[in-house]
Design an enzyme around this catalytic site. Structure first.
Site, PDB file in Angstrom:
ATOM      1  N   CYS A 259      -1.077  -0.896  -0.299  1.00  0.00           N
ATOM      2  CA  CYS A 259      -2.062  -0.026   0.343  1.00  0.00           C
ATOM      3  C   CYS A 259      -3.260   0.179  -0.579  1.00  0.00           C
ATOM      4  CB  CYS A 259      -1.410   1.312   0.671  1.00  0.00           C
ATOM      5  SG  CYS A 259      -2.537   2.509   1.380  1.00  0.00           S
TER       6      CYS A 259
ATOM      7  N   CYS B 157      -4.822   3.575  -0.635  1.00  0.00           N
ATOM      8  CA  CYS B 157      -4.120   4.599  -1.427  1.00  0.00           C
ATOM      9  C   CYS B 157      -4.365   4.404  -2.921  1.00  0.00           C
ATOM     10  CB  CYS B 157      -2.613   4.530  -1.227  1.00  0.00           C
ATOM     11  SG  CYS B 157      -2.082   4.197   0.423  1.00  0.00           S
ATOM     12  N   ASP B 158      -4.334   3.162  -3.373  1.00  0.00           N
ATOM     13  CA  ASP B 158      -4.222   2.909  -4.814  1.00  0.00           C
ATOM     14  C   ASP B 158      -5.427   2.237  -5.460  1.00  0.00           C
ATOM     15  OD1 ASP B 158      -1.689   3.964  -4.611  1.00  0.00           O
ATOM     16  OD2 ASP B 158      -0.709   2.032  -4.360  1.00  0.00           O
TER      17      ASP B 158
END
Ligand code: NAP
Length: 336
Positions: free
Chosen positions: A137, A140-141
């Site tokens: 993801c 997200c990261d």
């Protein structure tokens, strides 16, 4: 063993919580087995800008907290645990069972909303380095990889979207794809190709992820599919975007699933082939996969469950359920 519930909802993404909200408001006192990581894949996203009603956007986790709170406000019972086994009845009016550990919950209807997970490559080092440089993801990261050399695996729209997002943080993004042709739409591919710091490496597969310093990802071994040539790519971040895997394992062999493992429902409805068993959200949908479409199908599953409880001979109509008249079109179940 507990009393027989009106409805058990398994799963807690937008589909599960919307089904919970609707069935709770219909006085069905739903039990939601929401899993430990409640909220589904949206827990792993940042800004959601395309959910109507949030003109300034909303963070994925906050959105799921709101879905959850709204279902709870109307009395949905939320069990933050995972379903370990599901035994679905095959006869109309039959009683279905969902086990959480050794505890059996029984219900007249079950709404399956287990969603989907990111597909894994299944290569050496992937699991061990997950969270240590290997991620599923970018939204997200990506922020952890500022000015880093990174890689995206995949050739679909998700891979392009992730690559474009990641390119705002990383110094370099290499998109590794196993074919010369891309599954991604032309517009997404062109957008990715227009970014100066995005490169493409085709037709290559990933053979292995290898740890470097601090046991974090150091490099990936990639292989040219046509020539067999292998090379090492020095990357500190890899984002795997090769599609999704529906979480239908608990009900395979009971309801019908397609080649990809997605649960098959009848016509425009959320009905599975088993009476009193309904399915919604990413567990069913490999096409749209949006929060709004998942929420919509969760609503449909709730209404289908209500109609089943109202209309099935031998099933006692739940006390307090506001009954629509099936003769009125707006209260009639969807045709196949
Ligand atoms: P997808 O379209 O199924 O693409 C998956 C990609 O991963 C394909 O290029 C596939 O390669 C590759 N792949 C699959 N298994 C692999 C493996 N084991 N090893 C290496 N590569 C592998 O999935 P998606 O990109 O997640 O998109 C899913 C749906 O959501 C699509 O309908 C898409 O249009 C939509 N979507 C839309 C947007 C948007 O428009 N903004 C953004 C994201 C997703 P092959 O091509 O060789 O099979």
């Amino acid at each position: 063993m507990s009393d027989i519930e009106n409805v058990i909802i398994v799963g807690s993404g937008p589909a599960g919580y919307t089904a919970a909200l609707y069935t709770a408001r219909a006085n069905l006192n739903p039990l939601v087995i929401e899993g430990f990581a409640w909220g589904g894949l949206l827990q792993q996203t940042t800004d959601v800008e395309n959910y109507p009603g949030f003109p300034d956007g909303v963070m994925g986790p906050e959105m799921m907290q709101r879905f959850r709170d709204q279902a709870a406000r109307f009395g949905a019972r939320l069990e933050t645990d995972q379903a370990d086994r599901i035994q679905l009845a095959t006869e109309p009016g039959g009683v279905h069972s969902v086990w959480v550990g050794d505890t059996e919950h029984r219900a007249r209807t079950v709404i399956l909303a287990m969603g989907a997970e990111h597909k894994k490559l299944g290569v050496t080092g992937e699991e061990a380095l997950s969270g240590r440089g290997v991620s599923y993801c970018a939204t997200c990261d990506a922020a952890f990889f500022k000015q880093a050399t990174t890689m995206i695996v995949g050739g679909g729209d998700s891979a392009m979207e992730e690559a474009i997002f990641l390119s705002k943080f990383a110094s370099k993004v290499t998109v590794v794809h196993r074919r010369e042709e891309f599954r991604a739409s032309k517009i997404m591919l062109e957008r990715a190709q227009a970014q100066e710091n995005i490169e493409f490496l085709t037709p290559y597969t990933i053979k292995e992820f290898v740890a470097g310093e601090n046991n974090a990802l150091g490099h990936a071994v990639v292989q040219n599919i046509e020539t067999g040539e292998e090379r090492e790519l020095l990357v500190s971040g890899t984002f795997i975007a090769i599609g999704h895997e529906p979480q239908s394992g608990l009900v395979r062999g009971q309801v019908d699933v397609d080649d990809g493992g997605y649960v098959i429902t009848e016509g425009r409805s959320t009905r599975t082939k088993l009476p009193g068993v309904f399915a919604a959200g990413d567990l069913v949908d490999h096409t749209y996969r949006q929060a709004i479409t998942a929420a919509g199908s969760g609503c449909e599953a709730a209404l289908d469950a209500e109609w089943y409880l109202r209309d099935t001979p031998g099933v006692p109509v739940p006390e307090g359920m506001p009954l629509g008249d099936p003769a009125e079109e707006q209260y009639a179940p969807a045709a196949d």
